[in-house]
Design an enzyme around this catalytic site. Structure first.
Site, mmCIF file in Angstrom:
data_model
loop_
_atom_site.group_PDB
_atom_site.id
_atom_site.type_symbol
_atom_site.label_atom_id
_atom_site.label_comp_id
_atom_site.label_asym_id
_atom_site.label_seq_id
_atom_site.Cartn_x
_atom_site.Cartn_y
_atom_site.Cartn_z
ATOM 1 C CE LYS A 1 35.337 49.246 40.316
ATOM 2 N NZ LYS A 1 35.856 50.001 41.453
ATOM 3 N NE ARG B 1 31.714 45.554 40.969
ATOM 4 C CZ ARG B 1 32.768 45.501 41.789
ATOM 5 N NH1 ARG B 1 32.574 45.225 43.082
ATOM 6 N NH2 ARG B 1 33.988 45.732 41.356
ATOM 7 C CD GLU C 1 31.862 51.749 49.432
ATOM 8 O OE1 GLU C 1 32.578 50.799 49.071
ATOM 9 O OE2 GLU C 1 31.008 52.278 48.704
HETATM 10 C C1 LIG Z 1 34.171 52.192 46.394
HETATM 11 C C2 LIG Z 1 34.690 50.810 46.394
HETATM 12 N N1 LIG Z 1 34.271 49.961 47.345
HETATM 13 C C3 LIG Z 1 34.697 48.684 47.388
HETATM 14 C C4 LIG Z 1 35.593 48.206 46.448
HETATM 15 C C5 LIG Z 1 36.025 46.771 46.512
HETATM 16 O O1 LIG Z 1 35.436 46.066 45.458
HETATM 17 P P1 LIG Z 1 36.109 44.750 44.903
HETATM 18 O O2 LIG Z 1 36.334 43.862 46.062
HETATM 19 O O3 LIG Z 1 35.105 44.201 43.937
HETATM 20 O O4 LIG Z 1 37.381 45.164 44.257
HETATM 21 C C6 LIG Z 1 36.076 49.052 45.458
HETATM 22 C C7 LIG Z 1 37.067 48.580 44.481
HETATM 23 O O5 LIG Z 1 36.749 48.237 43.402
HETATM 24 C C8 LIG Z 1 35.604 50.379 45.408
HETATM 25 O O6 LIG Z 1 36.034 51.226 44.456
#
Ligand SMILES: Cc1ncc(COP(=O)(O)O)c(C=O)c1O
Length: 330
Positions: free
Chosen positions: A175, A73, A209
């Site tokens: 991210k 990722r 989300e």
């Molecule tokens: C915007 C966002 N959505 C979803 C997630 C959940 O991702 P993960 O399950 O990989 O931690 C995160 C956290 O990292 C995030 O910052």
């Protein structure tokens, strides 16, 4: 235990990219970074990061959850930010070596070691708004963290926001810091005005989300969540929960749904947020158009807790890691 993210291990891992190549990484004591004030990241936000955890089991070793998926990722985020892409083994080995070095500082489950790889563009050039940074620094921070639920896993309250987006359509699955900056103002305002924990971003009515977690609907038979596209972050917890749900006989239904459908669903479905920090956290109520809607009329359901435990049992080494999600270190 101190607040999440405020305590760091003694060392961190760092590697620099210059002249078209990554230099060998080093593990060094954590000290402030020297950065040219014209560094690309400070002006044009060329940055991306990751977040995941290592758990120390009774076998005395650390077990890093979905390391290679998080590295992948990060590589995807780096590509979308036009930053040099770290090779898989370079970044994975930086993490493994750091975790091994700090093994003694990893608290036992449910606490863990939170890992934060970060990549920044360091080219000193304030005229490079439309050019990629040809220099970069990659580092990995390690931070012992406690149980998110130590204060009690109380169900969350979310504001359903059907106008604003948390990101742009092209960067939602990257991210990168700018996405969090974009969500900050609206989230602070929503906390102040409605006393909510988070905003559920649903631009044009499309349920996406929150600022830092994915959103799922769960019944006795089914888990519903938005299918992967570029508008939201592809959470590793989301993916893990969907796979565990399938293992436990739930139907996994990745489909788009609107705010109107959401309001119908929560009459009978459980709602939950998924993410590395909190695992799977129940959502107790939604605020929409100044009205509070209790999920399942306020009666908690058993499915969120069941799936949360299924995930933790793998992370803590209580059940076998049949999906091969853990990498040993130390
Ligand atoms: C915007 C966002 N959505 C979803 C997630 C959940 O991702 P993960 O399950 O990989 O931690 C995160 C956290 O990292 C995030 O910052």
């Amino acid at each position: 235990m101190a607040q999440f993210g405020t305590v760091f291990c003694e060392h961190y891992a760092i590697a620099r990219y210059a002249d078209g190549a990554w230099q060998p990484p080093t593990l060094t004591p954590l000290t402030p970074l020297a950065l040219h004030p014209a560094a690309h990241v400070l002006h044009y936000a060329s940055t991306c990061f990751e977040g995941f955890k290592a758990y120390r089991w009774d076998d005395g070793k650390a077990h890093i959850f979905r390391l290679y998926d998080h590295v992948a990722r990060m590589q995807k985020s780096a590509a979308s930010m036009c930053l040099p892409i770290p090779e898989t083994d370079l970044l994975a080995d930086m993490v493994i070596d750091l975790v091994a070095e700090e093994l003694d500082d990893i608290p036992a489950p449910p606490s863990s070691l939170y890992l934060r790889p970060t990549l920044i563009g360091t080219m000193p050039n304030i005229g490079a708004a439309a050019s990629p940074s040809n220099e970069a620094t990659l580092f990995v921070l390690a931070s012992p963290v406690g149980d998110y639920f130590a204060g009690g896993g109380r169900p969350l309250k979310l504001l359903v926001e059907d106008t604003l987006a948390r990101s742009t359509e092209q960067l939602g699955s990257t991210k990168t810091g700018g996405n969090y900056a974009a969500a900050l103002g609206p989230t602070l305002e929503a906390k102040e005005k409605y006393g909510v924990n988070q905003i559920l971003f649903c631009p044009h009515g499309d349920v996406q989300e929150t600022g830092a977690a994915n959103f799922l609907l769960i019944s006795d038979e089914e888990v519903i969540t938005k299918p992967l596209d570029t508008t939201f972050l592809h959470g590793m917890t989301r993916d893990s929960i969907l796979k565990l749900a399938a293992d436990h006989g739930y139907r996994v239904n990745e489909r788009n749904f609107t705010v109107d459908e959401l309001l119908d669903f929560v009459a009978t479905y459980e709602a939950a947020l998924s993410g590395t920090a909190a695992g799977l956290t129940p959502v107790g109520s939604l605020i929409y158009q100044d009205k509070e809607i209790k999920v399942r009329g306020g009666s908690a359901g058993p499915n969120t807790e069941r799936l949360r435990k299924a995930l933790q049992d793998i992370q803590y080494g209580i059940v076998p890691d049949v999906h091969d999600w853990l990498t040993e270190a130390g």
